[in-house]
Design a protein around this motif. Structure first.
Motif, PDB file in Angstrom:
ATOM      1  N   ALA A  74       0.838  -1.199   0.000  1.00 50.76           N
ATOM      2  CA  ALA A  74       0.000   0.000   0.000  1.00 50.76           C
ATOM      3  C   ALA A  74       0.875   1.252   0.000  1.00 50.76           C
ATOM      4  N   HIS A  75       0.365   2.327  -0.617  1.00 51.50           N
ATOM      5  CA  HIS A  75       1.083   3.593  -0.672  1.00 51.50           C
ATOM      6  C   HIS A  75       0.796   4.426   0.573  1.00 51.50           C
ATOM      7  N   LEU A  76       1.722   5.312   0.880  1.00 51.98           N
ATOM      8  CA  LEU A  76       1.560   6.214   2.014  1.00 51.98           C
ATOM      9  C   LEU A  76       1.361   7.636   1.508  1.00 51.98           C
ATOM     10  N   LEU A  77       0.352   8.287   2.049  1.00 48.10           N
ATOM     11  CA  LEU A  77       0.032   9.664   1.658  1.00 48.10           C
ATOM     12  C   LEU A  77      -0.037  10.525   2.907  1.00 48.10           C
ATOM     13  N   ARG A  78       0.212  11.808   2.741  1.00 51.70           N
ATOM     14  CA  ARG A  78       0.004  12.717   3.863  1.00 51.70           C
ATOM     15  C   ARG A  78      -1.482  12.772   4.197  1.00 51.70           C
ATOM     16  N   GLU A  80      -8.968   0.571  -0.347  1.00 51.87           N
ATOM     17  CA  GLU A  80      -8.970   0.785   1.096  1.00 51.87           C
ATOM     18  C   GLU A  80      -8.082   1.973   1.455  1.00 51.87           C
ATOM     19  N   GLU A  81      -8.521   2.722   2.463  1.00 50.11           N
ATOM     20  CA  GLU A  81      -7.713   3.796   3.033  1.00 50.11           C
ATOM     21  C   GLU A  81      -7.760   3.652   4.552  1.00 50.11           C
ATOM     22  N   VAL A  82      -6.593   3.602   5.177  1.00 49.57           N
ATOM     23  CA  VAL A  82      -6.498   3.440   6.627  1.00 49.57           C
ATOM     24  C   VAL A  82      -5.638   4.556   7.184  1.00 49.57           C
ATOM     25  N   LEU A  83      -6.132   5.233   8.190  1.00 51.37           N
ATOM     26  CA  LEU A  83      -5.360   6.272   8.865  1.00 51.37           C
ATOM     27  C   LEU A  83      -4.443   5.592   9.878  1.00 51.37           C
ATOM     28  N   ALA A  84      -3.150   5.897   9.804  1.00 51.29           N
ATOM     29  CA  ALA A  84      -2.173   5.216  10.659  1.00 51.29           C
ATOM     30  C   ALA A  84      -1.230   6.229  11.279  1.00 51.29           C
ATOM     31  N   GLU A  85      -0.662   5.844  12.403  1.00 50.26           N
ATOM     32  CA  GLU A  85       0.323   6.675  13.098  1.00 50.26           C
ATOM     33  C   GLU A  85       1.720   6.138  12.821  1.00 50.26           C
ATOM     34  N   VAL A  86       2.652   7.045  12.581  1.00 53.23           N
ATOM     35  CA  VAL A  86       4.048   6.678  12.342  1.00 53.23           C
ATOM     36  C   VAL A  86       4.736   6.501  13.689  1.00 53.23           C
ATOM     37  N   VAL A  87       5.303   5.314  13.905  1.00 56.46           N
ATOM     38  CA  VAL A  87       5.935   4.987  15.188  1.00 56.46           C
ATOM     39  C   VAL A  87       7.295   4.341  14.914  1.00 56.46           C
ATOM     40  N   SER A  88       7.989   4.018  15.984  1.00 56.60           N
ATOM     41  CA  SER A  88       9.255   3.297  15.867  1.00 56.60           C
ATOM     42  C   SER A  88       8.995   1.930  15.235  1.00 56.60           C
TER      43      SER A  88
END
Length: 995
Positions: free
Chosen positions: A914-918, A970-978
């Motif tokens: 999946a691609h990552l978008l702002r 599909e679009e899923v909102l995710a948090e960037v973590v370690s």
């Protein structure tokens, strides 16, 4: 009787007629014919069209060098394009169609290219199709692709079978002509294991076409007597219909045998082709010589052919190539061919010798009434779809010669190709006016005409004497066989005159007949700066395609030399590479097709895993356990979650035997590894292991693994499963090319060891129950690598390495002991709740821990991209990839970097790819910020997690991004973590409470 079939003679079986079709027309021949000889007998001179200009072409040779008579044989699923009619053995019901023409062979609209030939000069494809650029995809490329190629193959499944075999011998004789037969007989009588291979379906070579007598017997009868004796020797293997196509390291030769290419319906129990890999202590090149064409105007018209081919069709196949044959020569061989044709009953009307003052060789009986013209040059041929005459020039005067066939003889080129396939270059002989094979050592020698020995009696003697010397080298006593007396043999012939181009050509004088390369093309290449023989080849396409320059290579070299005012010795000749003649994909694949296209590789623990209920998955070349199903579990995910949880809470056993394992030895092994890996390896202590990272020359990560030092000069490295073979090749290149001065040896031992990972808090307790030696925390600290003794008495290797983030060991034992040791560990682990776990659980465990695999190391990432930048040693003077890794583009701050992702809504999942978008950005690849490399649902955390490569990722921890999967909408909102989700302090790898 066919139109041009002689009333007698030849080696065909006139009592066995065969019917076949060419372009749907019914024709007939006899057993022993080739397709070419049968078509000539039926007055079918036109057999094809040339590649570029679509000029009419007829048969030019009688062997595998044929450039013109390429046809498609068979139909349906057995349709085979580009078959040389000269090599197709005639059989009942054979179907053949011509190629590279439309709508028919006689009326080909593609022939308009010949009228437009000024536009298609050498290198035209480099100079045209440049403008307008928009036309390329819409017009130029489709037209070029449609025009490319000659025949058309079928896309249907091949119904036939193929096989591969190995064979070992003392002497491989390549070529079953006079030289080869005498060599094989000498070696066979001495007791050597001999293989005699020849590409023809009938062994004998030039004996089959020879019109002279040997000891009062016809040459073909003499050859048959030799073959009968060879067939009776148990130590001799005869391989007709077998082309030796390549010479490789350690005197290994590749050969392909046409087992059932000469039958209409192959038998199921036999392959149609068999690939031989022959390992020979010694080999003898007895391939003879190829007659050299003469280059003159119109030399490609149907009916023009090699003089030796005209003799072969008459003497062997009983076919006259014409009713009034003209011989054009620049050597004595043309005179001998004229005499041979006359002895077979073919009328030779004229002999034209380009050499001023040339006369017949002494003692030669010439054809009655044959006109002799010395110092004459052919300036053109007459006719359209066949030769109807010649135009010659002599002493300033032109003359028309009536004929319906032209036999040309420009001298002979030894067939040196095989001896040059490993880099050696042939040497030019000025006295012989030919390239001779190079000296490549005693293991592979040339004899007979292949070595520049021309007369029949000398070839017989050379073959016997070379075999005698080879037998002596191999410790066998041999004696020289009785050599026959060749009746009426001429003395050594004078060499061919270097006639590279007959002057005054009125039409194109072709050098490469298949690719339509004429003398003017080579001149243009020289004028435009492509005069080097290799450059000229590529600029003009001379010596390319199916014949690989067998006929055109030497003439091209001679022409370039003449234009430069040099000797051919200074110009050289193009590189000869395998294959000598085309080899089918089926023969190369052998039995490897469908599910067997790639061998199924099973680890030593495959049987154990199967008994534990493993469900297998293909991983690289291996079948590895994906998961271990248990009763009551609903689907694979339930099994994986159980396996992961058990490893985190208790202990699990995983088969890691498929990891690449390479052992290194030598005083320079440490230095070699230090240059191979980007992190330091010189000071690795004995008994310790270290994680290692290899880079490519361009600074990108190549592979990762471990390096263990087992002794002062003894190392073991592990690689990823999928990259094992590539790492081995990488190391071979480094040792042989980059640093040949380093004293190091290495060998793959992947299959020799069964290796299993025991991971989890209870791992030490389980392992200690099986291992006799102390494996406590002090005795086997993290990254230890040592030999241990098991309670069963087996010695193994123990490594303190963890891929899961848990207390873990990897135990390697000899492959044969693997299943027993695995069962012992499972039994010892029963009180602790042990489970077997597979590739899926291993993947979840490593994602939870943030460990990278080739999902992240995809060939586009640097060590810094995946969080391993600290491994790049700044103290080391050099290592592979060091310089390129310092490029600005590989150190830019906005490069994609490894991060972890968790969905804001913990009930959502994410997918790899999946691609990552702002957040808030429009879903589009134009707004792409990175991509998900690995994803799973973590049983330890209770929700989905993922590893991803995100632009400037380490600076964006805490930021939210959209994980956009267009494929699944599909679009899923995710948090960037370690990227380290579990135990970031690494406290579980070496827990103190288990000391």
């Amino acid at each position: 009787m066919s139109a041009y079939r002689l009333t007698s003679g030849g080696l065909i079986d006139r009592g066995a007629p065969l019917n076949f079709t060419f372009d749907k027309a019914g024709l007939s021949g006899f057993a022993g014919d080739t397709l070419a000889s049968a078509m000539l007998a039926n007055d079918q001179l036109l057999m094809g069209r040339s590649f570029k200009y679509h000029r009419p072409r007829g048969v030019f040779t009688s062997g595998s060098a044929e450039p013109n008579a390429l046809v498609t044989t068979g139909s349906g699923t057995r349709r085979e394009p580009n078959a040389r009619a000269t090599m197709v053995e005639l059989h009942e019901g054979l179907t053949a169609i011509s190629q590279n023409r439309w709508p028919s062979l006689k009326h080909d609209l593609g022939a308009i290219n010949n009228l437009m030939s000024p536009l298609f000069s050498a290198g035209f494809y480099y100079k045209t199709f440049m403008w307008p650029s928009a036309f390329w995809e819409k017009l130029y490329e489709p037209v070029i692709r449609r025009a490319a190629g000659l025949g058309r193959t079928t896309l249907k499944r091949d119904p036939d079978t193929y096989e591969k075999v190995w064979h070992f011998c003392d002497l491989l004789v390549i070529g079953a002509g006079p030289t080869g037969l005498m060599a094989a007989l000498t070696a066979g009588r001495a007791g050597l294991r001999v293989v005699l291979a020849d590409e023809d379906f009938r062994l004998g070579g030039s004996f089959l076409c020879e019109t002279q007598m040997l000891d009062g017997r016809p040459a073909s009868v003499f050859a048959q007597d030799l073959l009968e004796e060879l067939s009776a020797l148990p130590n001799v293997t005869l391989l007709p219909r077998t082309t030796v196509f390549g010479w490789y390291d350690d005197n290994v030769f590749g050969a392909v045998e046409r087992v059932q290419k000469h039958v209409a319906i192959p038998l199921d129990k036999l392959p149609v082709e068999r690939l031989w890999r022959i390992v020979a202590k010694r080999a003898l090149l007895a391939t003879g010589a190829e007659e050299r064409p003469l280059v003159f105007g119109g030399n490609d018209r149907p009916g023009v052919m090699m003089a030796s081919a005209a003799v072969a069709y008459a003497a062997r196949f009983g076919v006259a190539v014409g009713r009034r044959v003209a011989v054009v020569t620049a050597s004595d061989s043309g005179w001998h061919s004229a005499a041979a044709l006359a002895r077979c009953g073919v009328q030779v009307s004229t002999l034209i010798d380009a050499r001023p003052g040339a006369v017949a060789p002494p003692g030669l009986v010439l054809p009655e009434g044959m006109r002799q013209l010395a110092g004459a040059q052919v300036v053109d041929t007459l006719g359209r779809l066949r030769v109807e005459g010649l135009v010659i020039e002599r002493a300033g005067y032109e003359e028309r010669i009536d004929c319906d066939a032209v036999a040309i003889a420009g001298g002979f080129n030894p067939r040196v190709h095989l001896a040059c396939q490993r880099g050696a270059k042939p040497s030019w002989s000025e006295p012989l006016q030919a390239f001779l094979p190079p000296d490549v050592g005693p293991a592979f020698q040339a004899a007979g005409a292949a070595a520049g020995v021309w007369t029949l009696s000398d070839c017989l003697r050379d073959g016997a004497e070379k075999a005698l010397a080879l037998a002596d080298e191999l410790g066998r006593r041999a004696s020289l066989p009785d050599l026959p007396v060749v009746d009426d043999e001429a003395s050594d012939s004078t060499p061919a005159a270097p006639v590279w181009l007959m002057p005054g050509a009125r039409s194109k004088a072709f050098v490469d007949f298949q690719n339509d390369v004429h003398a003017g093309d080579l001149a243009l290449a020289l004028r435009e700066g492509f005069g080097h023989v290799e450059h000229a080849k590529r600029y003009t396409t001379n010596a390319m395609a199916t014949d690989q320059g067998k006929l055109s290579g030497v003439n091209a070299s001679g022409l370039l030399a003449a234009m430069k005012g040099l000797s051919p010795d200074k110009v050289g000749i193009t590189t000869y590479r395998p294959f000598y003649t085309p080899v089918s994909f089926g023969a190369l694949a052998g039995a490897g097709r469908d599910e067997e296209a790639v061998a199924h590789r099973h680890s030593p623990l495959h049987g154990w895993a199967k008994s534990e209920g493993a469900v297998f998955v293909e991983a690289g070349l291996w079948h590895r356990p994906a998961y271990f199903a248990r009763p009551g579990e609903n689907g694979w995910r339930a099994s994986v979650e159980r396996e992961v949880t058990t490893v985190r809470q208790a202990v699990g056993l995983c088969d890691v035997s498929t990891l690449g394992k390479i052992e290194l030895f030598g005083p320079d092994a440490a230095e070699f590894l230090n240059r191979l890996y980007c992190n330091p390896m010189l000071k690795l202590p004995v008994g310790k292991a270290r994680y290692g990272l290899m880079l490519r020359e361009d600074g990108m990560v190549f592979d990762d693994g471990t390096v263990s030092r087992l002794g002062h000069q003894h190392y073991l490295i592990t690689t990823t499963t999928g990259m094992a073979a590539k790492v081995m090749s990488h190391m071979e290149h480094a040792a042989q090319v980059l640093w040949p001065f380093l004293n190091v040896r290495f060998v793959s031992v992947t299959e020799q060891w069964a290796q299993m990972s025991l991971a989890g808090p209870k791992a030490r307790a389980v392992l200690q129950a099986v291992v006799e030696d102390d494996i406590g925390r002090a005795a086997v600290p993290p990254l230890a690598a040592q030999t241990v003794r098991l309670r069963s008495g087996v010695k193994g290797r123990l490594f303190r390495i963890s891929f899961s983030g848990e207390l873990a060991y990897e135990l390697a034992v000899p492959a044969g002991h693997g299943p027993a040791v695995a069962r012992a560990l499972m039994a010892a682990g029963q009180p602790h709740g042990i489970t077997a776990y597979g590739l899926e659980a291993l993947n979840v465990l490593r994602i939870e821990k943030g460990h990278v695999t080739h999902s992240e190391l995809d060939g586009r990432t640097t060590p810094d991209d995946v969080g391993l930048g600290r491994m790049l040693s700044q103290q080391k003077a050099d290592f592979i990839g060091k310089r390129m890794s310092e490029r600005y583009g590989l150190t830019a701050a906005d490069r994609a970097q490894l991060v972890g992702l968790v969905p804001v809504d913990r009930s959502r999942t994410m997918r790899a790819g999946a691609h990552l978008l702002r957040e808030g950005a429009k879903p589009s690849t134009l707004n792409d910020q990175g991509h998900v490399t690995s994803a799973c649902v973590s049983p330890t955390l209770g929700h989905a997690i993922a590893l991803a490569l995100l632009k400037s990722g380490r600076e964006r921890l805490g930021e939210r991004v959209i994980v956009w999967d267009k494929l699944h909408n599909e679009e899923v909102l995710a948090e960037v973590v370690s990227p380290v989700f579990v135990d970031p302090d690494n406290s579980r790898i070496d827990p103190e409470d288990l000391a």
